[in-house]
Design an enzyme around this catalytic site. Structure first.
Site, PDB file in Angstrom:
ATOM      1  N   SER A 179     -35.138  14.994  13.211  1.00 56.57           N
ATOM      2  CA  SER A 179     -34.307  14.422  12.150  1.00 56.57           C
ATOM      3  C   SER A 179     -33.013  13.840  12.677  1.00 56.57           C
ATOM      4  O   SER A 179     -31.970  13.897  12.022  1.00 56.57           O
ATOM      5  CB  SER A 179     -33.988  15.486  11.090  1.00 56.57           C
ATOM      6  OG  SER A 179     -33.134  16.489  11.636  1.00 56.57           O
ATOM      7  N   GLY A 270     -36.261  12.313  20.292  1.00 55.29           N
ATOM      8  CA  GLY A 270     -35.354  11.931  21.365  1.00 55.29           C
ATOM      9  C   GLY A 270     -35.974  10.963  22.343  1.00 55.29           C
ATOM     10  O   GLY A 270     -37.061  10.418  22.120  1.00 55.29           O
ATOM     11  N   HIS A 443      -7.040  -1.185  -3.106  1.00 56.91           N
ATOM     12  CA  HIS A 443      -7.726  -0.611  -4.269  1.00 56.91           C
ATOM     13  C   HIS A 443      -8.354  -1.733  -5.081  1.00 56.91           C
ATOM     14  O   HIS A 443      -7.722  -2.768  -5.291  1.00 56.91           O
ATOM     15  CB  HIS A 443      -6.724   0.152  -5.137  1.00 56.91           C
ATOM     16  CG  HIS A 443      -7.324   0.693  -6.403  1.00 56.91           C
ATOM     17  ND1 HIS A 443      -8.096   1.821  -6.433  1.00 56.91           N
ATOM     18  CD2 HIS A 443      -7.277   0.227  -7.686  1.00 56.91           C
ATOM     19  CE1 HIS A 443      -8.482   2.054  -7.682  1.00 56.91           C
ATOM     20  NE2 HIS A 443      -8.000   1.093  -8.464  1.00 56.91           N
TER      21      HIS A 443
END
Length: 464
Positions: A179, A270, A443
Site C-alpha cells: 500500500s 517496492g 481566501h
C-alpha cells in the site's frame, strides 16, 4: 568516441544529468536501453497520472448531481483511457528527444557495460556493439518492480506496475499487495472503473511511511469508497483455479489464515535497482544491500564513476534523482555545491484524496526533539474545500517547541501535491511557525489550511 561525461540511463536522473553537463560545456553521451525518459516518463509517474485523471473525471461525472448538474450515467472506454495514457507518455518521451538534440547530446541505444579505463561497451538490440570512452561516468539505470519469492510476477496472473498500465480490459476483482504510492494509486484507479479491490498491507497501517494520522484518514476514505483493506496481513501465495485465482492470506496479528478469490494480483511491494551485468563487480564498485555506495557528491569508490537515483540508498523519487543529477554534474565540473538536504524532500501520492508530506512524522519528531508543537486543520472547516466538494483530509504541521522550526508537514486532501512545495521553501528558509501564521494566505483557497494549521499549533486558530 571520447566524451567528458557519459550517462547510463535516461530517466529523471539520467537525462537531467546529461542536459546539465551540456549546459556547462561538456561533451556528453547518453545511453538508454529502451525509451528516452526512463520508467518515470514511459511507465511510471506520467502515464499513471494520465490514468488517474481519467478516473477523477469519471468520479466527477458520477457525482455531477452533487453540483446541481443532471447527466446520464457515464460510460468509459478503457481502451481509450489506456490509449490516452500512452499518448501522453509518448509525447513526453519525444520531448526528451528534442532536448537531446537541442543540447547536442549524443544518444546511444543499447545495454551498457562499464569496463576498465572508463570504457563502456554498448550492445544494441540487433547484437551490434560500439565502444565509448569517458572521463566521467554517471550510472542512472533506475529500478524495476521487486519480486516476492512466493509471488513472482508473470505478467498475466501476477502483474507489476508496467502491466497494470496497459491491461486489455478491466478486471472484475484485484488483490493489490503493498500500500505504498503504487499500490494505493492503482487501487483508486481500478476501483473507480468498477474493479473489486482488496488492498493488502503487511504493516499495521496503509501508507506506512506516512504520518499515522494521514494513513488512518486514507484508510477511512478508501473504506468509505468501498475498497477492502487488510492490514497486518501478507499474501502467502495463490492457486490458479482457471476462472479465478484463490489467494492465500495470513494475518500476522492473530496468526490466522484465510482465502479470497480474484482475477489478478498486482504486486506493488517496492522496487529493486537495475545494477546487474553493468560491470560493477569486475571493477570492484561497492554495493550494499542492492544499492551502489556513494559519497555526498555521488562518487563511488572508483574515481570518476558516479551513481544517482534509484540505484543508490536515497529516496526513490523522480525529483530526488533530478536533484542528485544536477549536484553530481556540477561537482564534476568544479562548481561549489552544497549537499542535498534529505530532511526536506517532498513526497506525493496521487490517489484521491492526494497525499503530500515532508520532514518528520509526529512520532519521529517526538523521538528526536522531545517537546514539539502540532497543529492540524481539517478541510471540513475550509470554505474553498466545501465549495469544491472536497472536504476529506487535513493539513498537519509539526514544529520544534523551543525555536519554532518546521519539522514536518503532512497533508491529505484535494490538490495537496500542489501545496507542499510552499512548505519545502519555508523549511529551506528556516521559517518558523509564527512566520507562517503571519504570512497572509489568499481566501478562499485550500492553501489557507497551512496558515490555520500553523495557528492551531500555537493556539491561535480562527476558523476551528
Amino acid at each position: 568516441m571520447n566524451y567528458d561525461i557519459i550517462v547510463i540511463g535516461s530517466g529523471p536522473g539520467g537525462y537531467v544529468a546529461a542536459i546539465r553537463a551540456a549546459q556547462l560545456g561538456k561533451k556528453v553521451a547518453l545511453i538508454e536501453k529502451s525509451e528516452l525518459g526512463g520508467v518515470c516518463l514511459n511507465w511510471g509517474c506520467i502515464p499513471t497520472k494520465a490514468l488517474l485523471k481519467s478516473a477523477q473525471v469519471l468520479e466527477y461525472l458520477m457525482h455531477a448531481q452533487d453540483y446541481g448538474i443532471e447527466t446520464t450515467k457515464p460510460k468509459y472506454d478503457f481502451t481509450k483511457i489506456v490509449g490516452r495514457s500512452r499518448q501522453v507518455a509518448d509525447g513526453m518521451s519525444k520531448g526528451i528527444q528534442f532536448l537531446m538534440k537541442k543540447n547536442k547530446i549524443d544518444v546511444h541505444f543499447g545495454f551498457a557495460t562499464i569496463g576498465k579505463g572508463k570504457s563502456i561497451t554498448v550492445k544494441a538490440e540487433d547484437g551490434s556493439t560500439k565502444d565509448l570512452l569517458a572521463k566521467n561516468i554517471i550510472i542512472a539505470t533506475g529500478a524495476r518492480s521487486r519480486n516476492l519469492p512466493n509471488l513472482p510476477i508473470d505478467g498475466k496472473k501476477v502483474i507489476g506496475y508496467r502491466e497494470a498500465l496497459v491491461m486489455k480490459e478491466v478486471p472484475k476483482s484485484m488483490v493489490v499487495v503493498g500500500s505504498g504510492a503504487i499500490g494505493v494509486e492503482f487501487s483508486y484507479f481500478y476501483h473507480q472503473l468498477g474493479t473489486e479491490i482488496t488492498l493488502v498491507e503487511y504493516d499495521k497501517n496503509i501508507m506506512p511511511r506516512e504520518d499515522e494520522e494521514v494513513s488512518k484518514e486514507l484508510h477511512k476514505v478508501f473504506t468509505k469508497k468501498g475498497i477492502k483493506i487488510l492490514t497486518g496481513t501478507s499474501v502467502e501465495g495463490y492457486n490458479d483455479e482457471k476462472k479465478h485465482l484463490k489467494v492465500f492470506l495470513k494475518n500476522h496479528v492473530d496468526n490466522t489464515t484465510s482465502e479470497l478469490n480474484a482475477e489478478v494480483i498486482l504486486s506493488a511491494v517496492g522496487i529493486e535497482a537495475n545494477i546487474e551485468n553493468i560491470g560493477l563487480e569486475p571493477l570492484g564498485i561497492k554495493v550494499d544491500k542492492g544499492r551502489i555506495v556513494v559519497d555526498e557528491n555521488y562518487q563511488t569508490n572508483i574515481a570518476q564513476i558516479y551513481a544517482i537515483g534509484d540505484v543508490i540508498n536515497t529516496p526513490a523519487l523522480a525529483h530526488v534523482a533530478s536533484a542528485e543529477a544536477i549536484h553530481c554534474v556540477e561537482h564534476i565540473c568544479g562548481l561549489h555545491v552544497k549537499p542535498i538536504d534529505y530532511t526536506n524532500i517532498p513526497g506525493c501520492t496521487y490517489c484521491v484524496p492526494e497525499i503530500a508530506s515532508l520532514g518528520l512524522t509526529e512520532a519521529q519528531a517526538k523521538k528526536e526533539y522531545g517537546e514539539i508543537k502540532v497543529g492540524k486543520f481539517p478541510f471540513s472547516a475550509s470554505g474553498k474545500a466545501s465549495a469544491s466538494g472536497h472536504k476529506d483530509g487535513f493539513v498537519k504541521l509539526i514544529f520544534d517547541a523551543k525555536y519554532g522550526e518546521l519539522l514536518g508537514a503532512h497533508m491529505i486532501g484535494a490538490n495537496v501535491t500542489e501545496m507542499i512545495a510552499s512548505l519545502v521553501v519555508a523549511k529551506k528558509l528556516e521559517t518558523t511557525g509564527h512566520e507562517l501564521i503571519k504570512s497572509i494566505h489568499p481566501h478562499p483557497t485550500m492553501s489557507e489550511a497551512v496558515m490555520e494549521a500553523a495557528a492551531a499549533a500555537y493556539g491561535e486558530v480562527i476558523h476551528l
